[in-house]
Design a protein around this motif. Structure first.
Motif, PDB file in Angstrom:
ATOM      1  N   SER A  10       0.781  -1.067   0.163  1.00 48.74           N
ATOM      2  CA  SER A  10       0.017  -0.015  -0.087  1.00 48.74           C
ATOM      3  C   SER A  10       0.902   1.395  -0.053  1.00 48.74           C
ATOM      4  O   SER A  10       2.023   1.027   0.417  1.00 48.74           O
ATOM      5  CB  SER A  10      -1.106   0.026   1.194  1.00 48.74           C
ATOM      6  N   ASP A  11       0.194   2.270  -0.170  1.00 44.81           N
ATOM      7  CA  ASP A  11       0.912   3.685  -0.493  1.00 44.81           C
ATOM      8  C   ASP A  11       1.216   4.006   1.358  1.00 44.81           C
ATOM      9  O   ASP A  11       2.364   4.719   1.376  1.00 44.81           O
ATOM     10  CB  ASP A  11       0.095   4.720  -0.927  1.00 44.81           C
ATOM     11  N   ASP A  12       0.767   3.637   2.268  1.00 43.74           N
ATOM     12  CA  ASP A  12       1.060   3.929   3.435  1.00 43.74           C
ATOM     13  C   ASP A  12       2.450   3.202   3.911  1.00 43.74           C
ATOM     14  O   ASP A  12       3.007   3.731   4.935  1.00 43.74           O
ATOM     15  CB  ASP A  12       0.174   3.671   4.441  1.00 43.74           C
ATOM     16  N   TYR A  13       2.661   2.004   3.539  1.00 46.11           N
ATOM     17  CA  TYR A  13       3.587   1.185   3.833  1.00 46.11           C
ATOM     18  C   TYR A  13       4.117   0.340   2.918  1.00 46.11           C
ATOM     19  O   TYR A  13       3.428  -0.530   2.319  1.00 46.11           O
ATOM     20  CB  TYR A  13       3.347   0.222   5.234  1.00 46.11           C
ATOM     21  N   LEU A  14       5.242   0.884   2.221  1.00 51.20           N
ATOM     22  CA  LEU A  14       5.421   0.201   1.118  1.00 51.20           C
ATOM     23  C   LEU A  14       6.947  -0.545   1.375  1.00 51.20           C
ATOM     24  O   LEU A  14       8.074  -0.362   1.875  1.00 51.20           O
ATOM     25  CB  LEU A  14       6.089   1.179   0.047  1.00 51.20           C
ATOM     26  N   ASP A  15       6.664  -2.170   1.102  1.00 50.39           N
ATOM     27  CA  ASP A  15       8.103  -2.849   1.425  1.00 50.39           C
ATOM     28  C   ASP A  15       8.550  -2.979  -0.031  1.00 50.39           C
ATOM     29  O   ASP A  15       8.300  -3.737  -0.882  1.00 50.39           O
ATOM     30  CB  ASP A  15       7.366  -4.288   2.005  1.00 50.39           C
ATOM     31  N   LEU A  16       9.933  -2.367  -0.249  1.00 55.60           N
ATOM     32  CA  LEU A  16      10.472  -2.331  -1.309  1.00 55.60           C
ATOM     33  C   LEU A  16      10.948  -3.824  -2.025  1.00 55.60           C
ATOM     34  O   LEU A  16      11.126  -4.034  -3.067  1.00 55.60           O
ATOM     35  CB  LEU A  16      11.888  -1.495  -1.198  1.00 55.60           C
ATOM     36  N   ASP A  17      11.397  -4.765  -0.883  1.00 60.24           N
ATOM     37  CA  ASP A  17      11.655  -6.193  -1.287  1.00 60.24           C
ATOM     38  C   ASP A  17      10.395  -6.815  -1.896  1.00 60.24           C
ATOM     39  O   ASP A  17      10.848  -7.518  -2.955  1.00 60.24           O
ATOM     40  CB  ASP A  17      12.248  -6.830  -0.127  1.00 60.24           C
ATOM     41  N   LEU A  18       9.465  -6.759  -1.402  1.00 55.62           N
ATOM     42  CA  LEU A  18       8.249  -7.400  -2.134  1.00 55.62           C
ATOM     43  C   LEU A  18       7.678  -6.725  -3.188  1.00 55.62           C
ATOM     44  O   LEU A  18       7.390  -7.350  -4.254  1.00 55.62           O
ATOM     45  CB  LEU A  18       7.061  -6.952  -0.822  1.00 55.62           C
ATOM     46  N   LEU A  19       7.814  -5.349  -3.349  1.00 56.40           N
ATOM     47  CA  LEU A  19       7.504  -4.767  -4.597  1.00 56.40           C
ATOM     48  C   LEU A  19       8.653  -5.131  -5.728  1.00 56.40           C
ATOM     49  O   LEU A  19       8.182  -5.431  -7.004  1.00 56.40           O
ATOM     50  CB  LEU A  19       7.613  -3.359  -4.378  1.00 56.40           C
ATOM     51  N   ASP A  20       9.816  -5.233  -5.274  1.00 57.78           N
ATOM     52  CA  ASP A  20      10.643  -5.881  -6.375  1.00 57.78           C
ATOM     53  C   ASP A  20      10.537  -7.110  -6.816  1.00 57.78           C
ATOM     54  O   ASP A  20      10.595  -7.518  -7.849  1.00 57.78           O
ATOM     55  CB  ASP A  20      12.441  -5.610  -5.745  1.00 57.78           C
ATOM     56  N   GLU A  21      10.315  -7.897  -5.863  1.00 58.01           N
ATOM     57  CA  GLU A  21       9.868  -9.297  -6.179  1.00 58.01           C
ATOM     58  C   GLU A  21       8.667  -9.322  -7.062  1.00 58.01           C
ATOM     59  O   GLU A  21       8.766 -10.064  -8.128  1.00 58.01           O
ATOM     60  CB  GLU A  21       9.803 -10.207  -4.881  1.00 58.01           C
ATOM     61  N   ARG A  22       7.670  -8.900  -6.800  1.00 53.40           N
ATOM     62  CA  ARG A  22       6.395  -9.055  -7.514  1.00 53.40           C
ATOM     63  C   ARG A  22       6.602  -8.155  -8.949  1.00 53.40           C
ATOM     64  O   ARG A  22       6.064  -8.866  -9.911  1.00 53.40           O
ATOM     65  CB  ARG A  22       5.173  -8.106  -6.934  1.00 53.40           C
ATOM     66  N   ALA A  23       7.379  -7.188  -9.041  1.00 50.24           N
ATOM     67  CA  ALA A  23       7.693  -6.697 -10.293  1.00 50.24           C
ATOM     68  C   ALA A  23       8.376  -7.516 -11.224  1.00 50.24           C
ATOM     69  O   ALA A  23       8.077  -7.587 -12.305  1.00 50.24           O
ATOM     70  CB  ALA A  23       8.330  -5.266 -10.133  1.00 50.24           C
ATOM     71  N   LEU A  72       6.904  -9.023 -14.612  1.00 50.51           N
ATOM     72  CA  LEU A  72       7.487  -8.489 -15.962  1.00 50.51           C
ATOM     73  C   LEU A  72       8.405  -9.390 -16.300  1.00 50.51           C
ATOM     74  O   LEU A  72       8.832  -9.497 -17.413  1.00 50.51           O
ATOM     75  CB  LEU A  72       8.371  -7.221 -15.717  1.00 50.51           C
ATOM     76  N   GLY A  73       8.821 -10.628 -15.721  1.00 50.95           N
ATOM     77  CA  GLY A  73       9.850 -11.640 -16.243  1.00 50.95           C
ATOM     78  C   GLY A  73      10.964 -11.175 -16.175  1.00 50.95           C
ATOM     79  O   GLY A  73      11.847 -11.680 -17.129  1.00 50.95           O
ATOM     80  N   MET A  74      11.652 -10.309 -15.362  1.00 52.13           N
ATOM     81  CA  MET A  74      12.791  -9.854 -15.532  1.00 52.13           C
ATOM     82  C   MET A  74      14.036 -10.275 -14.346  1.00 52.13           C
ATOM     83  O   MET A  74      13.067 -10.644 -13.476  1.00 52.13           O
ATOM     84  CB  MET A  74      12.907  -8.275 -15.647  1.00 52.13           C
TER      85      MET A  74
END
Length: 99
Positions: A71-84, A88-90
């Protein structure tokens, strides 16, 4: 003699009818729609449904946690990186891919 024989026969009818009547109610109490066997089946089904509910509650809690972490209030960058990278298959240049 025939009247005595008739009376003896009539004397057996009432006990036999009472036994049949009682047997019907015993059968209904054990095998009927609301009987003992049906209660055991319903209790087993209830236990299975409770276990399934507990499993679904755990899944919902994990999804709520992942949603909160993205969410916007609490952003876990590791989780965001993993999902992206998954979507995206990168991969990063320093990662080794095993297929």
């Amino acid at each position: 003699m025939t009247t005595t024989g008739r009376r003896a026969g009539y004397g057996l009818i009432l006990p036999i009818l009472l036994i049949l009547f009682a047997s019907y109610f015993v059968f209904a109490a054990v095998q009927g729609e609301y009987g003992v066997f049906r209660r055991v089946e319903l209790e087993a089904e209830r236990d299975l449904l409770r276990a399934e509910l507990a499993n679904l509650d755990q899944q919902a809690a994990r999804m709520r946690d992942a949603t909160r972490r993205l969410s916007d209030d609490y952003l876990d960058l590791d989780l965001l990186d993993e999902r992206a990278r998954l979507v995206l298959g990168m991969a990063r240049t320093d990662e080794i891919l095993v297929e």
